[in-house]
Design a protein around this motif. Structure first.
Motif, short mmCIF file in Angstrom:
data_model
loop_
_atom_site.label_atom_id
_atom_site.label_comp_id
_atom_site.label_asym_id
_atom_site.label_seq_id
_atom_site.Cartn_x
_atom_site.Cartn_y
_atom_site.Cartn_z
N ASP A 34 2.19 6.01 -9.18
CA ASP A 34 3.24 5.70 -8.31
C ASP A 34 3.23 6.67 -7.29
N ILE A 78 0.76 5.86 -4.66
CA ILE A 78 1.29 4.86 -3.78
C ILE A 78 2.26 5.22 -2.83
N ARG A 79 3.18 6.00 -3.02
CA ARG A 79 4.24 6.48 -1.97
C ARG A 79 3.50 7.22 -0.78
N TYR A 134 0.19 7.05 0.39
CA TYR A 134 -0.62 6.43 1.01
C TYR A 134 0.10 5.21 1.74
N GLU A 135 1.31 5.04 1.51
CA GLU A 135 2.24 4.20 2.16
C GLU A 135 2.71 4.97 3.54
N LYS A 136 2.75 6.25 3.35
CA LYS A 136 3.31 7.04 4.46
C LYS A 136 2.17 6.77 5.56
N PHE A 166 -0.83 2.55 4.34
CA PHE A 166 -1.30 1.69 3.54
C PHE A 166 -0.26 0.79 2.98
N VAL A 167 -0.58 -0.56 2.55
CA VAL A 167 0.11 -1.54 1.72
C VAL A 167 -0.44 -1.72 0.53
N LEU A 168 0.46 -1.93 -0.62
CA LEU A 168 0.19 -2.09 -2.10
C LEU A 168 0.03 -3.64 -2.04
N MET A 198 -4.71 -0.58 -2.71
CA MET A 198 -3.97 -0.49 -1.62
C MET A 198 -4.70 -0.76 -0.30
N ARG A 228 -5.16 -0.74 4.27
CA ARG A 228 -4.68 -0.53 5.44
C ARG A 228 -6.21 -0.90 6.51
N SER A 279 4.30 10.55 10.21
CA SER A 279 4.89 10.06 8.59
C SER A 279 5.13 11.19 7.87
#
Length: 168
Positions: free
Chosen positions: A18, A21-22, A24-26, A29-31, A45, A47, A88
């Motif tokens: 988790d 994920i948070r 790499y989203e910054k 990247f998209v889950l 993930m 991008r 980010s």
């Protein structure tokens, strides 16, 4: 048709999927998939043309001398990606953009699991065919740069430098 390798999707160790994920989203990247909706132990993930996979590993698997992997994102605009990542708020543990002796501009960032992504692009235009790499007799430097340039443009399978240790 000759079988060929299409791409690499690294599977990275994670103490907390988790949290990965948070982070790499910054970085944009998209889950695209995970094994369970709560407390996942595996996630994918993406991008742009890059896919990363994260797999949970028990704490005892992280003890020294086990080293974290290093991987490289090849981009055309290193400075632009650096600004995106910095804005980010994710670049807490990072080195700034530098030029390397092997012909790239790059920066490094360490994720929450101490894995080291490098973002890299060419720092110079392709040299003339007369240029040669003195360390590899008979291997034209322009050939090595042409491989890297083709990888940047998506025209050929990517080529990367041999991994080396990097310490913060």
């Amino acid at each position: 048709m000759e079988p060929r390798l299409e791409c690499v999707h690294p599977v990275l160790m994670s103490r907390d999927v988790d949290n990965a994920i948070r982070f790499y989203e910054k970085l944009g990247f998209v889950l695209v998939g995970q094994d369970t909706p709560v407390m996942p132990r595996y996630a994918r993930m993406r991008r742009d043309g890059v896919e990363l996979n994260f797999q949970w590993h028990d704490a005892k698997e992280w003890d020294y001398p086990n080293d974290r992997p290093t991987y490289r994102f090849v981009v055309q605009d290193v400075d632009g990606i650096y600004v995106q990542f910095r804005e980010s708020g994710a670049l807490v543990d990072a080195k700034p953009v530098t030029e390397t002796p092997w012909g790239t501009r790059e920066f490094h960032v360490r994720d929450p699991d101490r894995i080291l992504p490098r973002v890299s692009g060419l720092k110079n235009p392709l040299p003339t065919p007369a240029s040669r790499d003195s360390r590899r007799e008979g291997t034209p430097l322009y050939t090595l740069r042409a491989i890297a340039a083709a990888a940047l443009s998506g025209e050929a399978p990517s080529a990367t430098n041999a991994p080396n240790r990097y310490s913060h």
